[in-house]
Scaffold this active site. Structure first.
Site, PDB file in Angstrom:
ATOM      1  N   GLU A 198      57.157  37.826  42.809  1.00 12.93           N
ATOM      2  CA  GLU A 198      56.745  38.586  43.988  1.00 12.93           C
ATOM      3  C   GLU A 198      57.776  39.651  44.364  1.00 12.93           C
ATOM      4  O   GLU A 198      57.408  40.785  44.706  1.00 12.93           O
ATOM      5  CB  GLU A 198      56.513  37.640  45.172  1.00 12.93           C
ATOM      6  CG  GLU A 198      55.307  36.742  45.046  1.00 12.93           C
ATOM      7  CD  GLU A 198      55.547  35.487  44.225  1.00 12.93           C
ATOM      8  OE1 GLU A 198      54.597  34.684  44.064  1.00 12.93           O
ATOM      9  OE2 GLU A 198      56.697  35.301  43.744  1.00 12.93           O
ATOM     10  N   GLU A 313      37.287  44.533  45.194  1.00 12.56           N
ATOM     11  CA  GLU A 313      36.506  44.424  43.956  1.00 12.56           C
ATOM     12  C   GLU A 313      35.866  43.046  43.947  1.00 12.56           C
ATOM     13  O   GLU A 313      36.532  42.031  44.166  1.00 12.56           O
ATOM     14  CB  GLU A 313      37.390  44.602  42.722  1.00 12.56           C
ATOM     15  CG  GLU A 313      36.621  44.449  41.402  1.00 12.56           C
ATOM     16  CD  GLU A 313      37.516  44.526  40.172  1.00 12.56           C
ATOM     17  OE1 GLU A 313      38.400  45.402  40.152  1.00 12.56           O
ATOM     18  OE2 GLU A 313      37.339  43.698  39.247  1.00 12.56           O
TER      19      GLU A 313
END
Length: 526
Positions: A198, A313
């Site tokens: 991350e 999406e």
């Protein structure tokens, strides 16, 4: 005088094949606490695979008016044309070639994907496609997957072209990278080391977005103003992959306060997963609830950042859908349930993904050696959702789920300015007309009753989403209209052999409607 329900006339309510819920379902005349906040404009939106965007939009010389007609019909229902995200897997393959005479030049590697090119060059004319659909907002996805010199050169070269194409109020948001949570684990080839985490993602993303802003300052300075500048991010493939979306925010992803939309991706299942079926996977309300639950958890965990949460999406089955499932009418019914469930749960917008030859696409924009140009069943689901939403720019519209006793039923209420305006009912029991249809047997149906109280008038208008069955891939209508390419290039055409204008009565505050298996209805009050 009230007209009788058409479906009662043809015998659905009287046949032994009809099911009835004895107790009417109570629907509040005003929104309850579980109703959504007012839905923002363009809830019904699309994501288009970057490599195929010129197919969908055309160019300045030959714009794709068919696609634009389909977008216009959705915009006419909701008050705003769908917002278009241009991205997907191929945005992270796209490299810029300034001398390329065509918009794209892609090479397929079947071992990696048979559905899109994994070696892709885009030329200057690619950006013409942003000029072909009037009154449409776009997000452009920059390549973040390639972090080599050629990737940086592509970013520096395409930012000026993209901003020139999208200035003058065409920009929705920018996007840097598609599904970076899969960069170190992708089955199509990792583009980061196993140490990808991350903090590395956040560092590289911030460096990339700051580079974009510095180039914008030179090429399109007005687009660096706060009202014109911002991103949808992090565009992760899901909630439980290699990178944790919540941790990326905790690590400072929005340090520059330029993320305008938290974007996540969601698919109900995979095209080649064992056991995937229309009834068990798509036409099944519990499947949708289960799929969206992790997204809602993520949204709740990030709520303190006060950034709207969207699905940037989404579609039925990842890997571009499965034939006979994603391109069948059952997928349109799934799409209605899926989108309305998302809306009712506070997801602020859903971009349904598509590309040329994709099985789950709402339409095929051009004819190829695989697929003929045409409007596909999922588009009719998009239309039904838009009709349920209504004019989002003219009033406050909120959506509430109406709990139903069966996983094969779904129902929703739409409130306009805090007053009940519409109810959508989806009967998702599979009716396969190629095997179930019989001249001696009526199509099964269910009778639904809703107690709406005395304030909804005495009559209800009905619009129906219909096809011959869940496995139909053609012959689909919404409210009697077809949007087929061959009739009028996607413009709505009222068919003469379909009944519409159906009116139901409200008796004692209760309205009842029969809905055939594998179909949906929208009830309009007042």
């Amino acid at each position: 005088m009230l007209l009788l329900s058409f479906w009662s006339l043809v015998g659905f309510a009287s046949t032994s094949l009809a099911r009835s819920y004895v107790q009417p379902v109570t629907v509040s005349a005003t929104p309850l606490v579980n109703a959504s906040a007012p839905i923002p404009e363009a809830f019904v939106s699309f994501s288009i695979e970057l490599a195929f965007f010129p197919d969908f939009a055309g160019n300045v010389s030959v714009p794709n008016s068919y696609s634009n007609n389909l977008l216009n019909s959705l915009g006419n229902l909701t008050g705003t044309k769908p917002f278009i995200r241009v991205g997907g897997n191929t945005q992270d393959y796209a490299l810029f070639n300034a001398s390329l005479a065509v918009a794209t030049n892609g090479t397929y590697n079947i071992s990696r994907s048979a559905d899109y090119p994994t070696t892709l060059f885009i030329g200057p004319s690619f950006f013409e496609s942003y000029s072909t659909w009037p009154d449409t907002l776009f997000s452009h996805g920059f390549n973040f997957g390639n972090n080599q010199r050629v990737g940086r050169e592509t970013l520096l070269a395409t930012v000026p072209l993209a901003c020139k194409a999208l200035e003058n109020r065409k920009l929705y948001k920018w996007e840097l990278g598609n599904e970076p949570d899969l960069y170190s684990t992708s089955s199509q080839g990792p583009v980061r080391l196993p140490t990808w985490n991350e903090s590395l993602y956040v560092s590289q993303w911030l460096n990339g977005t700051r580079t974009i802003k510095s180039v914008l300052a030179e090429a399109c300075p007005n687009m660096t103003l706060p009202k014109n500048y911002g991103y949808l991010a992090p565009s992760f493939a899901g909630t439980d992959n290699h990178l944790d979306p919540v941790r990326t925010w905790d690590d400072g992803l929005d340090a520059d306060k330029d993320i305008r939309l938290i974007s996540s991706h969601n698919y109900i299942g995979g095209a080649t997963q064992p056991g995937v079926t229309l009834q068990g996977t798509l036409m099944n309300h519990s499947s949708t609830v289960h799929s969206i639950a992790p997204q809602l958890n993520e949204s709740n965990l990030l709520a303190n950042y006060s950034v709207p949460f969207i699905l940037g999406e989404s579609n039925s089955l990842y890997n571009e859908g499965a034939p006979g499932l994603s391109n069948a009418f059952g997928a349109a019914l799934w799409g209605v349930d899926f989108n309305l469930w998302c809306a009712s749960q506070g997801i602020r917008r859903v971009h349904m993904h598509m590309g040329t030859d994709y099985r789950y696409a709402s339409w095929q924009p051009i004819t190829t050696n695989k697929t003929t140009i045409g409007t596909k069943p999922p588009y009719y689901g998009n239309i039904a959702v838009a009709a349920m939403m209504g004019k989002l720019t003219a009033a406050n519209v909120s959506i509430s789920n109406i709990p139903m006793p069966s996983i094969y039923d779904a129902a929703y209420a739409a409130y306009v300015n805090d007053k009940l305006a519409r109810i959508a009912v989806i009967n998702m029991r599979e009716y396969n007309y190629t095997t179930n249809a019989s001249a001696s047997m009526a199509r099964p149906s269910s009778s639904y009753s809703f107690s709406v109280g005395p304030g909804c008038g005495s009559r209800v208008a009905v619009q129906r989403l219909m096809a011959n069955g869940s496995d139909a891939i053609s012959g689909i209508t919404f409210d009697g209209y077809s949007y087929n390419y061959e009739l009028d290039q996607g413009r709505p055409v009222l068919l003469q052999n379909v009944t519409r204008g159906e009116i139901l009565g409200i008796w004692g505050g209760v309205v009842a409607v029969d809905v055939p298996d594998s179909s949906a209805a929208i009830l309009h009050f007042n």
